[in-house]
Motif scaffolding. Structure first.
Motif, PDB file in Angstrom:
ATOM      1  N   CYS A 100      -3.728   0.135   5.551  1.00 55.34           N
ATOM      2  CA  CYS A 100      -3.703   1.420   6.267  1.00 55.34           C
ATOM      3  C   CYS A 100      -2.478   2.265   5.925  1.00 55.34           C
ATOM      4  O   CYS A 100      -2.476   3.468   6.097  1.00 55.34           O
ATOM      5  N   MET A 101      -1.411   1.624   5.453  1.00 57.12           N
ATOM      6  CA  MET A 101      -0.163   2.274   5.035  1.00 57.12           C
ATOM      7  C   MET A 101       0.614   2.900   6.198  1.00 57.12           C
ATOM      8  O   MET A 101       1.573   3.636   5.972  1.00 57.12           O
ATOM      9  N   SER A 102       0.241   2.636   7.450  1.00 54.63           N
ATOM     10  CA  SER A 102       0.992   3.272   8.540  1.00 54.63           C
ATOM     11  C   SER A 102       1.207   2.357   9.746  1.00 54.63           C
ATOM     12  O   SER A 102       1.767   2.791  10.745  1.00 54.63           O
ATOM     13  N   CYS A 103       0.822   1.091   9.684  1.00 51.84           N
ATOM     14  CA  CYS A 103       0.987   0.224  10.869  1.00 51.84           C
ATOM     15  C   CYS A 103       2.351  -0.473  10.826  1.00 51.84           C
ATOM     16  O   CYS A 103       3.130  -0.301   9.900  1.00 51.84           O
ATOM     17  N   CYS A 106       2.558  -2.469   7.493  1.00 50.37           N
ATOM     18  CA  CYS A 106       2.638  -1.621   6.299  1.00 50.37           C
ATOM     19  C   CYS A 106       3.984  -0.903   6.225  1.00 50.37           C
ATOM     20  O   CYS A 106       4.543  -0.732   5.137  1.00 50.37           O
ATOM     21  N   CYS A 114      -1.541  -6.399   7.168  1.00 50.57           N
ATOM     22  CA  CYS A 114      -2.184  -5.269   7.858  1.00 50.57           C
ATOM     23  C   CYS A 114      -3.543  -5.694   8.433  1.00 50.57           C
ATOM     24  O   CYS A 114      -4.338  -6.342   7.755  1.00 50.57           O
TER      25      CYS A 114
HETATM   26 ZN   LIG Z   1      -1.408  -1.368   7.911  1.00 50.32          ZN
END
Ligand SMILES: [Zn+2]
Ligand SMILES: [Zn+2]
Length: 340
Positions: A100-103, A106, A114
């Protein structure tokens, strides 16, 4: 394209993978790459997925599917917004196909943890095929000096081995037992030797004990009943500082726990129930799962710089059922690699 498609779970002896002609995947995101697959390693995870052992974990999430998550290939097409990679370059794809690149994971460089991670060959079609897509953020370049079939095992076996050795708290002169020396285990021997450890390869079959020696293990021991094994271990090595387990067996997990001295570390690279864990021994039990994108880059660099022996044999894609059966019955020396 040709692909080995899994339509129904079943024992590998029933040849559940069928050769089918399916659509070539399309570039969807603007930074996607279309990859012509050169090679795909055969990992024990696929055997578990195909035979239904991991149904309880939701693997595979849907059928039909194409297994395979240890891929190397050549970029044949790029999306309009790709910035780093070009047509003609070779890359590798690990089980971590995207995140997700935003959790919380990540954001700290642990994107392999993730909850929304995309898994190659599980949440999307995998590498037992001729083509696959991936965003350039999750593709790892391969140096020209590495052949694609040689490099493929680095993308699951290699990163798993690397992370497991790191988790064992390596240090010069400390001992580590690698319990299960196959595709992943033989690379762990090499990573542990680079850390200056004394490495003991432990396996059931002579072919795997020989593999351990071939890649630099200082000693090898054959699995036997616990009492006999521990007697031999204490005589030859003493109890170990750490153990890493890749053999999918509760008995071997138990053996590894008891082979480590008090305060030592046991790293589990397999799913297994934990039998009789004695808290009074202050041992640490640790799980490990592939690795991040940075880890993947490190693995490729370390393997190149140290001229790693990656013991592998290549076979045509169509032989996937047979190769997985050979893996099931321990007839594969280290890693089998399929080429389409
Ligand atoms: Zn993530
Ligand atoms: Zn794997």
């Amino acid at each position: 394209m040709r692909a080995m498609v899994l339509e129904k779970l079943g024992p590998i002896e029933s040849k559940p993978l069928k050769l089918r002609d399916i659509e070539v995947p399309q570039i969807k995101k603007s930074n996607d790459l279309l990859i012509k697959i050169d090679a795909c390693g055969v990992c024990r995870s696929q055997l578990h997925g195909i035979e239904g052992d991991w149904k309880k974990y939701g693997i595979p999430p849907a059928l039909p599917t194409v297994p395979g998550h240890e891929i190397t290939g050549t970029i044949v097409k790029t999306g309009p917004n790709t910035k780093k990679l070009k047509v003609g370059q070779r890359i590798g794809i690990s089980p971590l196909h995207g995140s997700c690149m935003s959790c919380q994971y990540c954001n700290v460089g642990k994107e392999h943890l993730c909850d929304q991670a995309e898994i190659t060959g599980e949440t999307m079609l995998g590498g037992y095929a001729e083509y696959i897509t991936i965003t350039e953020d999750f593709a790892t370049p391969i140096p020209d000096s590495m052949k694609s079939d040689y490099a493929a095992p680095l993308f699951c076996a290699g990163i798993t081995a690397y992370k497991a050795v790191k988790a064992a708290e390596p240090a010069k002169g400390k001992s580590v037992g690698i319990f299960g020396v196959g595709g992943v285990g033989h690379l762990s021997v090499e990573f542990a030797k680079l850390e200056g450890m004394r490495v003991i390869g432990v396996a059931r079959n002579k072919i795997h004990l020989d593999v351990a020696k071939k890649v630099g293990a200082d000693n090898t021991l054959q699995f036997s009943e616990q009492e006999e094994f521990l007697f031999k271990l204490k005589k030859e090595e003493g109890l170990l500082d750490s153990a890493i387990v890749f053999a999918p067996s509760e008995k071997i997990v138990d053996l590894a726990i008891n082979s480590v001295k008090k305060g030592g570390t046991i790293v589990l690279g397999v799913l297994a129930n934990i039998p009789n864990f004695d808290i009074f021994t202050e041992k640490t039990l640790r799980g490990t799962l592939i690795g991040s994108r940075t880890d993947m880059v490190d693995v490729v660099r370390i393997a190149e710089q140290n001229d790693f022996k990656i013991i592998h044999k290549t076979f045509p894609l169509e032989q996937a059922n047979q190769i997985l059966e050979d893996l099931k019955f321990s007839r594969i020396e280290a890693r089998a690699v399929l080429t389409p």
